[in-house]
Scaffold this active site. Structure first.
Site, PDB file in Angstrom:
ATOM      1  N   HIS A 208      53.450  65.660 -20.900  1.00  0.00           N
ATOM      2  CA  HIS A 208      53.180  64.894 -19.673  1.00  0.00           C
ATOM      3  C   HIS A 208      54.041  65.345 -18.494  1.00  0.00           C
ATOM      4  O   HIS A 208      53.629  65.247 -17.355  1.00  0.00           O
ATOM      5  CB  HIS A 208      53.345  63.377 -19.916  1.00  0.00           C
ATOM      6  CG  HIS A 208      54.768  62.912 -20.040  1.00  0.00           C
ATOM      7  ND1 HIS A 208      55.481  63.030 -21.214  1.00  0.00           N
ATOM      8  CD2 HIS A 208      55.612  62.331 -19.145  1.00  0.00           C
ATOM      9  CE1 HIS A 208      56.695  62.527 -21.024  1.00  0.00           C
ATOM     10  NE2 HIS A 208      56.803  62.107 -19.780  1.00  0.00           N
ATOM     11  N   ASP A 209      55.234  65.866 -18.776  1.00  0.00           N
ATOM     12  CA  ASP A 209      56.121  66.305 -17.686  1.00  0.00           C
ATOM     13  C   ASP A 209      56.182  67.826 -17.571  1.00  0.00           C
ATOM     14  O   ASP A 209      57.146  68.358 -17.015  1.00  0.00           O
ATOM     15  CB  ASP A 209      57.540  65.751 -17.907  1.00  0.00           C
ATOM     16  CG  ASP A 209      57.727  64.398 -17.232  1.00  0.00           C
ATOM     17  OD1 ASP A 209      56.895  64.039 -16.378  1.00  0.00           O
ATOM     18  OD2 ASP A 209      58.702  63.700 -17.571  1.00  0.00           O
ATOM     19  N   LYS A 212      57.415  69.698 -14.534  1.00  0.00           N
ATOM     20  CA  LYS A 212      58.830  69.768 -14.123  1.00  0.00           C
ATOM     21  C   LYS A 212      59.393  71.179 -14.270  1.00  0.00           C
ATOM     22  O   LYS A 212      60.457  71.483 -13.743  1.00  0.00           O
ATOM     23  CB  LYS A 212      59.671  68.757 -14.917  1.00  0.00           C
ATOM     24  CG  LYS A 212      59.435  67.350 -14.410  1.00  0.00           C
ATOM     25  CD  LYS A 212      60.457  66.372 -14.900  1.00  0.00           C
ATOM     26  CE  LYS A 212      60.172  65.003 -14.280  1.00  0.00           C
ATOM     27  NZ  LYS A 212      60.853  63.922 -14.987  1.00  0.00           N
ATOM     28  N   HIS A 237      55.601  67.212  -9.569  1.00  0.00           N
ATOM     29  CA  HIS A 237      55.533  67.681 -10.960  1.00  0.00           C
ATOM     30  C   HIS A 237      54.212  67.249 -11.605  1.00  0.00           C
ATOM     31  O   HIS A 237      53.700  67.919 -12.489  1.00  0.00           O
ATOM     32  CB  HIS A 237      56.734  67.205 -11.778  1.00  0.00           C
ATOM     33  CG  HIS A 237      56.675  65.792 -12.270  1.00  0.00           C
ATOM     34  ND1 HIS A 237      57.084  64.719 -11.529  1.00  0.00           N
ATOM     35  CD2 HIS A 237      56.235  65.264 -13.444  1.00  0.00           C
ATOM     36  CE1 HIS A 237      56.914  63.601 -12.234  1.00  0.00           C
ATOM     37  NE2 HIS A 237      56.399  63.908 -13.400  1.00  0.00           N
ATOM     38  N   HIS A 261      50.384  59.399 -15.195  1.00  0.00           N
ATOM     39  CA  HIS A 261      51.463  58.627 -15.819  1.00  0.00           C
ATOM     40  C   HIS A 261      52.432  58.001 -14.824  1.00  0.00           C
ATOM     41  O   HIS A 261      53.294  57.213 -15.218  1.00  0.00           O
ATOM     42  CB  HIS A 261      52.200  59.449 -16.898  1.00  0.00           C
ATOM     43  CG  HIS A 261      53.060  60.564 -16.376  1.00  0.00           C
ATOM     44  ND1 HIS A 261      52.577  61.806 -16.068  1.00  0.00           N
ATOM     45  CD2 HIS A 261      54.396  60.619 -16.125  1.00  0.00           C
ATOM     46  CE1 HIS A 261      53.563  62.583 -15.675  1.00  0.00           C
ATOM     47  NE2 HIS A 261      54.686  61.882 -15.686  1.00  0.00           N
ATOM     48  N   ASP A 290      57.299  55.933 -20.961  1.00  0.00           N
ATOM     49  CA  ASP A 290      58.028  56.851 -20.077  1.00  0.00           C
ATOM     50  C   ASP A 290      59.110  56.091 -19.315  1.00  0.00           C
ATOM     51  O   ASP A 290      60.273  56.511 -19.252  1.00  0.00           O
ATOM     52  CB  ASP A 290      57.012  57.483 -19.109  1.00  0.00           C
ATOM     53  CG  ASP A 290      57.612  58.591 -18.273  1.00  0.00           C
ATOM     54  OD1 ASP A 290      58.569  59.238 -18.742  1.00  0.00           O
ATOM     55  OD2 ASP A 290      57.115  58.821 -17.152  1.00  0.00           O
TER      56      ASP A 290
HETATM   57 FE   LIG Z   1      56.773  62.320 -15.057  1.00  0.00          FE
END
Ligand SMILES: [Fe+2]
Length: 340
Positions: A208-209, A212, A237, A261, A290
């Site tokens: 999900h990240d 980044k 991101h 998200h 999260d």
């Molecule tokens: Fe995030």
């Protein structure tokens, strides 16, 4: 023009710099000022500069005068950005050109501007900063390529390794993606979601990240409050993550988790301001996991909060940031002692 011989280190030699000015004497002076550390190629004006970029590029750094006949420095450097996007761009200006220079910086056309006359010390320090910036950008590109290559393998072991690589970029996020995924899967399971959903959430949670990877470390690890531009960089991101995963067919169903998200149930989240059930159920579940993990973890700007306090914060945000049904499930899991 009398050019210094090219160093033997190939086209990507990071000591190479292209200097562009319509005055040969100024060019020669600039070259002499940096000759202890940099091999400068000279171009007497924008056309020659663009030709050199195409024929002899890439140049890690391009320095251009502002006032030149035909195309001015701002237009030239905007063109450089198209022809050679990795080159770090510097503009030399007189005091009277300051307004144009500031605009060029703000529009992202250049990295630095210098006012004339520039001392060798300042010019060298600027070129060193440019090379450092060039390095950092290249490193990020390489990381991105590694991530995309790994995605081609696509088994969960590889995805977990990739999640660790994403989180390892900053010491503050180590283990975040795996913890969030585990938590989200526990919630989804408690809600009775089918196996297919759990499988999608496993993939989406781990990555999900992923965007980044494209967030500068200076922003990720900043110990204080972020400036408005930095907040935007941080928020990007999400879009970067979508861009990375979009071309991969087996991620299609997990993509909403990446894209949504940070959306809020009441529509005040980002990036799209989606509300209610327009946010996918998977993303609504992930958002709770999260946020919980972020609150209980140490961050560069604060210590992690105790679990009970984190839970209270989530409950306070039920109905605004989070789906009340999911907060309910989360609370039940906590009471039953299922939260790590
Ligand atoms: Fe995030």
């Amino acid at each position: 023009m009398n050019q210094r011989p090219r160093p033997e280190t190939g086209g990507c030699d990071e000591t190479r710099v292209l200097l562009v000015d319509d005055e040969p004497l100024v060019l020669e002076g600039l070259r002499r000022s940096v000759s202890t550390e940099f091999a400068a190629d000279l171009a007497e004006g924008p056309e020659e500069g663009l030709a050199k970029l195409k024929e002899d590029g890439p140049y890690p750094v391009v320095v251009s005068d502002m006032r030149m006949p035909g195309m001015d420095g701002a237009e030239f450097l905007a063109e450089v950005r198209t022809v050679s996007p990795d080159s770090i761009r510097v503009m030399l200006t007189g005091h009277s050109d300051m307004e144009i220079a500031v605009r060029a910086v703000n529009e992202g056309q250049i990295f630095r501007f210098l006012t004339k006359p520039v001392t060798p010390k300042t010019l060298l320090a600027t070129l060193r900063a440019c090379v450092a910036q060039y390095h950092a950008a290249r490193l990020e590109k390489e990381q991105l390529k590694i991530a995309i290559d790994a995605l081609e393998q696509l088994d969960l072991g590889t995805l977990t390794a990739l999640a660790r690589a994403i989180d390892a970029k900053s010491a503050w996020t180590a283990g975040h993606s795996e913890r969030v995924t585990n938590l989200a899967l526990k919630m989804a399971d408690a809600m009775g979601l089918p196996a297919k959903s759990l499988e999608i959430m496993h993939r989406g949670g781990l990555l999900h990240d992923i965007g980044k990877i494209g967030t500068p470390l200076a922003v990720l690890d900043k110990p204080g409050a972020l400036e408005p531009e930095e907040v935007q960089i941080m928020r990007d991101h999400v879009k970067i993550g979508v861009r990375i995963l979009e071309p991969i067919p087996c991620f299609r169903e997990a993509l909403p988790m990446v894209a949504q998200h940070h959306e809020w149930l009441d529509g005040s989240g980002y990036p799209a301001g989606l509300a209610g059930e327009n946010i996918s159920l998977h993303a609504r579940i992930l958002a709770v996991a999260d946020c919980y993990d972020a609150i209980v973890s140490d961050r560069p700007y604060r210590k992690g909060l105790p679990k009970q306090q984190a839970l209270e914060i989530l409950i306070q945000r039920s109905g605004t940031q989070f789906d009340p049904v999911i907060i309910e499930v989360f609370t039940r899991l906590n009471v039953a002692g299922h939260l790590a």
